[in-house]
Design a protein around this motif. Structure first.
Motif, PDB file in Angstrom:
ATOM      1  N   ILE A  38      24.629 -80.941 -16.023  1.00 51.28           N
ATOM      2  CA  ILE A  38      24.119 -79.865 -15.160  1.00 51.28           C
ATOM      3  C   ILE A  38      22.709 -79.472 -15.587  1.00 51.28           C
ATOM      4  CG2 ILE A  38      24.424 -77.436 -14.550  1.00 51.28           C
ATOM      5  CD1 ILE A  38      27.438 -77.912 -14.563  1.00 51.28           C
ATOM      6  N   TYR A  39      22.530 -79.260 -16.909  1.00 54.14           N
ATOM      7  CA  TYR A  39      21.186 -78.897 -17.376  1.00 54.14           C
ATOM      8  C   TYR A  39      20.197 -80.026 -17.154  1.00 54.14           C
ATOM      9  CZ  TYR A  39      22.581 -74.435 -19.306  1.00 54.14           C
ATOM     10  OH  TYR A  39      23.014 -73.148 -19.440  1.00 54.14           O
ATOM     11  N   SER A  40      20.676 -81.276 -17.276  1.00 56.87           N
ATOM     12  CA  SER A  40      19.768 -82.409 -17.064  1.00 56.87           C
ATOM     13  C   SER A  40      19.128 -82.342 -15.684  1.00 56.87           C
ATOM     14  CB  SER A  40      20.519 -83.735 -17.202  1.00 56.87           C
ATOM     15  OG  SER A  40      20.952 -83.899 -18.518  1.00 56.87           O
ATOM     16  N   PHE A 100      25.685 -86.594  -9.519  1.00 53.82           N
ATOM     17  CA  PHE A 100      24.509 -85.811  -9.142  1.00 53.82           C
ATOM     18  C   PHE A 100      23.372 -86.016 -10.140  1.00 53.82           C
ATOM     19  CE2 PHE A 100      27.305 -83.610  -6.254  1.00 53.82           C
ATOM     20  CZ  PHE A 100      26.456 -83.114  -5.264  1.00 53.82           C
ATOM     21  N   ALA A 101      23.717 -85.981 -11.435  1.00 53.10           N
ATOM     22  CA  ALA A 101      22.682 -86.121 -12.458  1.00 53.10           C
ATOM     23  C   ALA A 101      21.993 -87.483 -12.369  1.00 53.10           C
ATOM     24  CB  ALA A 101      23.281 -85.914 -13.847  1.00 53.10           C
ATOM     25  N   MET A 102      22.788 -88.541 -12.129  1.00 52.06           N
ATOM     26  CA  MET A 102      22.194 -89.872 -12.038  1.00 52.06           C
ATOM     27  C   MET A 102      21.311 -89.998 -10.794  1.00 52.06           C
ATOM     28  SD  MET A 102      22.927 -91.315 -14.777  1.00 52.06           S
ATOM     29  CE  MET A 102      22.435 -93.012 -14.586  1.00 52.06           C
ATOM     30  N   LEU A 103      21.730 -89.334  -9.709  1.00 53.30           N
ATOM     31  CA  LEU A 103      20.877 -89.349  -8.518  1.00 53.30           C
ATOM     32  C   LEU A 103      19.557 -88.645  -8.812  1.00 53.30           C
ATOM     33  CD1 LEU A 103      23.292 -88.658  -5.528  1.00 53.30           C
ATOM     34  CD2 LEU A 103      21.899 -90.692  -5.938  1.00 53.30           C
ATOM     35  N   ALA A 104      19.649 -87.503  -9.494  1.00 51.93           N
ATOM     36  CA  ALA A 104      18.430 -86.776  -9.850  1.00 51.93           C
ATOM     37  C   ALA A 104      17.530 -87.639 -10.726  1.00 51.93           C
ATOM     38  CB  ALA A 104      18.779 -85.474 -10.565  1.00 51.93           C
ATOM     39  N   LEU A 105      18.177 -88.358 -11.671  1.00 45.98           N
ATOM     40  CA  LEU A 105      17.425 -89.239 -12.567  1.00 45.98           C
ATOM     41  C   LEU A 105      16.720 -90.341 -11.776  1.00 45.98           C
ATOM     42  CD1 LEU A 105      16.916 -90.160 -15.609  1.00 45.98           C
ATOM     43  CD2 LEU A 105      18.828 -91.700 -15.249  1.00 45.98           C
ATOM     44  N   LEU A 106      17.483 -90.950 -10.860  1.00 46.38           N
ATOM     45  CA  LEU A 106      16.940 -92.049 -10.074  1.00 46.38           C
ATOM     46  C   LEU A 106      15.777 -91.572  -9.197  1.00 46.38           C
ATOM     47  CD1 LEU A 106      17.764 -94.984  -9.914  1.00 46.38           C
ATOM     48  CD2 LEU A 106      19.103 -94.447  -7.892  1.00 46.38           C
ATOM     49  N   PHE A 107      15.972 -90.431  -8.518  1.00 43.78           N
ATOM     50  CA  PHE A 107      14.903 -89.877  -7.677  1.00 43.78           C
ATOM     51  C   PHE A 107      13.658 -89.597  -8.510  1.00 43.78           C
ATOM     52  CE2 PHE A 107      18.059 -87.928  -4.413  1.00 43.78           C
ATOM     53  CZ  PHE A 107      18.145 -89.165  -3.794  1.00 43.78           C
ATOM     54  N   ALA A 123      12.785 -76.544  -7.694  1.00 43.61           N
ATOM     55  CA  ALA A 123      13.698 -75.453  -7.342  1.00 43.61           C
ATOM     56  C   ALA A 123      14.944 -76.008  -6.654  1.00 43.61           C
ATOM     57  CB  ALA A 123      12.992 -74.449  -6.442  1.00 43.61           C
ATOM     58  N   ILE A 124      14.762 -77.035  -5.823  1.00 44.60           N
ATOM     59  CA  ILE A 124      15.920 -77.644  -5.144  1.00 44.60           C
ATOM     60  C   ILE A 124      16.859 -78.281  -6.175  1.00 44.60           C
ATOM     61  CG2 ILE A 124      16.628 -79.476  -3.557  1.00 44.60           C
ATOM     62  CD1 ILE A 124      14.068 -78.930  -1.964  1.00 44.60           C
ATOM     63  N   PHE A 125      16.272 -79.021  -7.134  1.00 45.19           N
ATOM     64  CA  PHE A 125      17.091 -79.614  -8.204  1.00 45.19           C
ATOM     65  C   PHE A 125      17.884 -78.514  -8.908  1.00 45.19           C
ATOM     66  CE2 PHE A 125      15.333 -84.013  -9.576  1.00 45.19           C
ATOM     67  CZ  PHE A 125      15.183 -84.382  -8.261  1.00 45.19           C
ATOM     68  N   ALA A 126      17.177 -77.417  -9.265  1.00 44.99           N
ATOM     69  CA  ALA A 126      17.826 -76.322 -10.003  1.00 44.99           C
ATOM     70  C   ALA A 126      18.936 -75.703  -9.161  1.00 44.99           C
ATOM     71  CB  ALA A 126      16.795 -75.275 -10.395  1.00 44.99           C
ATOM     72  N   SER A 127      18.708 -75.593  -7.853  1.00 40.45           N
ATOM     73  CA  SER A 127      19.704 -74.988  -6.979  1.00 40.45           C
ATOM     74  C   SER A 127      20.981 -75.833  -6.931  1.00 40.45           C
ATOM     75  CB  SER A 127      19.113 -74.823  -5.582  1.00 40.45           C
ATOM     76  OG  SER A 127      20.128 -74.503  -4.659  1.00 40.45           O
ATOM     77  N   PHE A 128      20.840 -77.141  -6.799  1.00 43.03           N
ATOM     78  CA  PHE A 128      22.022 -78.012  -6.787  1.00 43.03           C
ATOM     79  C   PHE A 128      22.770 -77.897  -8.118  1.00 43.03           C
ATOM     80  CE2 PHE A 128      20.265 -80.229  -3.066  1.00 43.03           C
ATOM     81  CZ  PHE A 128      21.426 -80.376  -2.326  1.00 43.03           C
TER      82      PHE A 128
END
Lengths: 254, 332
Positions: B48-50, B176-183, B225-230
């Motif tokens: 989540i923090y990632s 979710f974290a891996m998607l964030a990483l990939l993006f 902010a969007i990342f943080a919101s998710f």
């Protein structure tokens, strides 16, 4: 190609430029010279949108660019180098040159995050062009070095590669050989000659008179914010006003 | 090219993709090896923090800005999901998306004026933003539940399948974290990413290269902010309870510390930073009690000796050494 008409710039009432007008013709090298504090850097900044002129107009290819912000001026095809190098020290040499192609990389954040195949393809093309630019400046063996650890002369060449990689219509060079030793100056001079023969239009701000006399087709002389002479290097060299502004003052301080 | 060269070439060309695949496989197998719910709970929190730190690192490390207020966006996501699902019975997935859109709008409205500031002023402005948000959480108790928090948040579910035990949450959150990483990895390897790196290096130079600096800053701020919101929404559904403590200024500075530990502009480092700061109190009770002192101390030490951040700083030193050695070899 680039035309300045009655450009003036005041800093809190102090005039840094007053009524400067001249033209940079296509395909030629125009040198802008003048003693320290003559307003050369202010003029470059007013041309590239970093500063807005207080008065007068700047036009590029018949288009008025006076009020445009810097990034839009850049996108019209005006690239520049900086007097005090502005490389990105932590990026590799290759990435530094690639930043010169920012305008062509596509600007959609969403597309970039999805990394669609067409973007990957474009990215490869940009990399090839950046490598070619590095080749021209014989820097390809240092492509993956962090730019910050390069020697000063190499940094200058990386900046030139970055400014020319997009094949800009107009190249503004702010003191490209300042701080270089004789050998490095000769090297950069050689590169500028190559750029000139490749048909680049350049506006060159320079203190090194030998270089200016050698590669400039036209010289514009600024003194205390005023344009005091324009002409071929020969004409300017014989102009008494220029001699007074330059040599006269130099003798006085010497 | 020989077979071996071909393989090496393939690895170099696709190294980012291979690393991501390797990490995904590791995460896929992790619950089979480690089924202790407590441990999984911690790794889920790291994930989540990632997500928050990845977004924040784009803003701080890549665009060269500073925010001491991202706990507010994290909290908006958490409370937004909580209120939408409990008070308005909105489907949790739908709520997550609606909240993210609203948070993006809030970030846009805040970002346009405050991103004209820079340096200390921007730090103060974002800190103020977090203060205001935290105070609202505490004071507006008929909506937020006040200091005692907000409970009864439903789990996320697909059909009949509910994500409520640690193993199912592990797969959900890490996806979710891996998607964030990939993006994030994709973004920084693009022209847009280089534009951001240029922005962090020197604004005048970036503008001269055609980067719309003001626009780019706001865009990255909104993205982070969007990342943080998710991440906040996931946080709320994972614990089914949220309280203002998780979103105060100490939480906000912890996020910045995670970025700094991981390294400015290091995407992989973000994972490391989030993991280290989440794990520290687990390793030693001392860290639990004096958490803020320890975190503050780490921040000061890293900034003094490796201002680019721990991981990035070490990598930079390595790269420099490597380049210099190669030059020496070439000369010899």
């Amino acid at each position: 190609m680039l035309k300045l008409e009655n450009v003036s710039k005041n800093f809190g009432g102090l005039p840094a430029l007053s009524d400067v007008s001249f033209e940079v013709p296509q395909g030629l090298v125009t040198a802008l010279i003048g003693p320290n504090g003559a307003g050369k850097s202010t003029l470059i900044n007013c041309t590239t949108g970093v500063l807005q002129p207080s008065k007068g107009t700047v036009s590029f290819q018949q288009k008025k660019i006076t009020a445009l912000p810097a990034h839009q001026v850049a996108r019209l095809g005006i690239a520049r180098t900086f007097q005090n190098l502005k490389l990105f020290p932590r990026l590799t040499v290759l990435d530094n040159v690639l930043t010169g192609l920012t305008c062509e990389g596509g600007s959609s954040m969403l597309m970039a995050m999805l990394r669609l195949p067409y973007l990957r393809h474009r990215e490869r093309q940009l990399k090839l062009r950046a490598m070619e630019a590095l080749d021209r400046f014989s820097l390809s063996d240092k492509a993956d070095w962090p730019a910050g650890i390069l020697a000063y002369g190499d940094k200058k060449r990386v900046e030139l590669a970055r400014a020319t990689v997009s094949q800009p219509d107009l190249l503004l060079l702010d003191e490209p050989v300042a701080g270089l030793n004789a050998e490095e100056t000769a090297e950069v001079g050689e590169q500028l000659r190559l750029l000139r023969s490749a048909g680049h239009t350049m506006l060159l701000v320079e203190h090194d008179m030998d270089l200016v006399m050698e590669i400039a087709d036209q010289v514009v002389v600024l003194d205390s914010g005023k344009c005091i002479a324009t002409g071929t290097p020969e004409e300017v060299r014989r102009n008494p006003l220029v001699l007074e502004a330059y040599l006269g003052r130099m003798e006085a301080t010497a | 090219m020989t077979g071996k060269q071909k393989i090496l070439y393939f690895i170099t060309l696709h190294r980012t993709g291979l690393w991501v695949t390797a990490l995904s496989l590791l995460l896929l197998l992790f619950p089979l090896v480690e089924d202790n719910p407590y441990t999984l709970g911690i790794t889920n929190l790291i994930a989540i923090y990632s997500i928050v730190v990845l977004g924040l690192n784009l803003f701080i490390g890549y665009a060269g800005q500073i925010s001491l207020g991202h706990a507010a966006f994290f909290g908006l996501g958490a409370y937004g999901s909580a209120i939408a699902t409990v008070n308005f019975s909105v489907n949790p997935w739908l709520a997550m998306v609606i909240v993210a859109v609203l948070v993006a709008l809030v970030a846009l409205l805040i970002g346009i004026p405050i991103l004209r500031l820079s340096g200390h002023y921007l730090a103060m402005a974002t800190l103020g933003m977090n203060f205001v948000f935290h105070t609202i959480l505490l004071q507006w108790d008929e909506v937020t539940g006040g200091p005692s928090g907000f409970s009864g948040i439903p789990s996320l579910s697909i059909g009949e399948y509910e994500f409520w035990d640690e193993v199912s949450l592990h797969y959900l959150i890490w996806t979710f974290a891996m998607l964030a990483l990939l993006f994030s990895l994709n973004l920084v390897r693009s022209g847009v990413g280089r534009g951001l790196a240029a922005l962090a290096g020197d604004e005048t130079a970036a503008a001269a290269l055609g980067v719309n600096t003001r626009n780019a800053k706001v865009k990255v701020f909104v993205l982070s902010a969007i990342f943080a919101s998710f991440a906040g929404s996931l946080f709320a559904h994972t614990y089914s309870f949220v309280s203002p403590d998780s979103f105060d200024i100490f939480a906000a500075t912890d996020m910045v510390i995670m970025v700094v530990i991981g390294g400015m502009g290091s995407i992989w480092g973000s994972l490391f930073g989030a993991a280290l700061i989440t794990l520290l109190p687990e390793w030693m009770d001392l860290f639990e009690t004096y958490k803020d002192f320890v975190h503050g101390g780490i921040l000061v030490l890293v900034l003094m000796f490796l201002p680019q951040g721990l991981v990035t700083g070490l990598i930079d030193i390595g790269k420099t050494k490597l380049a210099l050695r190669r030059q020496k070899d070439a000369e010899a």
